[in-house]
Motif scaffolding. Structure first.
Motif, PDB file in Angstrom:
ATOM      1  N   GLU A   1      -6.382   4.686   1.805  1.00  0.00           N
ATOM      2  CA  GLU A   1      -7.371   4.183   0.843  1.00  0.00           C
ATOM      3  C   GLU A   1      -6.930   2.846   0.244  1.00  0.00           C
ATOM      4  N   PHE A   2      -5.662   2.726  -0.144  1.00  0.00           N
ATOM      5  CA  PHE A   2      -5.152   1.466  -0.689  1.00  0.00           C
ATOM      6  C   PHE A   2      -5.216   0.363   0.361  1.00  0.00           C
TER       7      PHE A   2
ATOM      8  N   GLU B   1      -8.795  -0.715   0.583  1.00  0.00           N
ATOM      9  CA  GLU B   1      -9.133  -1.480  -0.621  1.00  0.00           C
ATOM     10  C   GLU B   1      -8.589  -2.898  -0.537  1.00  0.00           C
ATOM     11  N   ARG B   2      -7.342  -2.987  -0.170  1.00  0.00           N
ATOM     12  CA  ARG B   2      -6.629  -4.272  -0.147  1.00  0.00           C
ATOM     13  C   ARG B   2      -7.196  -5.227   0.906  1.00  0.00           C
TER      14      ARG B   2
ATOM     15  N   SER C   1       0.826  -1.210   0.000  1.00  0.00           N
ATOM     16  CA  SER C   1       0.000   0.000   0.000  1.00  0.00           C
ATOM     17  C   SER C   1       0.856   1.253   0.000  1.00  0.00           C
TER      18      SER C   1
ATOM     19  N   GLY D   1     -10.379  -4.750   2.368  1.00  0.00           N
ATOM     20  CA  GLY D   1     -11.836  -4.776   2.359  1.00  0.00           C
ATOM     21  C   GLY D   1     -12.456  -4.191   3.615  1.00  0.00           C
TER      22      GLY D   1
END
Length: 81
Positions: free
Chosen positions: A48-49, A52-53, A13, A55
Motif C-alpha cells: 500500500e505504501f 501511495e508513493r 516503504s 501513484g
C-alpha cells in the motif's frame, strides 16, 4: 523513475511498514519478508505504501515481483513513468 530512486522508494516503504526493520543488513536479492519477519499485514502495508508513493495500482498478481529490494526496484523502474 531511475533505479536509485526506485530503490529509495522501496526502502522508505519497507521502513514505514516495519519501523524497526534493519535495512542495512538486507542484501539486494534477499527475500525481505522472511529476513525482516514481516507478517502478511506488514507486507500488505508495504504494498500500500509503495502504491501511495508511486501513484500506481499494484495488483495481487504483481506481489511475487516485490519480494526483494532488487526485484521491487526493477518492477518500479519498469512500471512507473
Amino acid at each position: 523513475m531511475n533505479r536509485t530512486d526506485a530503490l529509495n522508494v522501496v526502502k522508505e516503504s519497507i521502513a514505514r511498514a516495519v519501523p524497526d526493520a534493519d535495512l542495512a543488513t538486507l542484501g539486494p536479492d534477499e527475500a525481505f519478508r522472511d529476513a525482516l519477519e514481516m507478517d502478511s499485514l506488514d507486507f500488505l502495508t508495504y504494498i500500500e505504501f509503495l502504491g501511495e508513493r508511486t501513484g500506481m495500482r499494484i495488483d495481487d498478481e504483481d506481489t511475487p515481483q516485490l519480494t526483494t529490494l532488487s526485484s521491487s526496484a526493477d518492477f518500479l523502474v519498469a512500471h512507473v513513468k
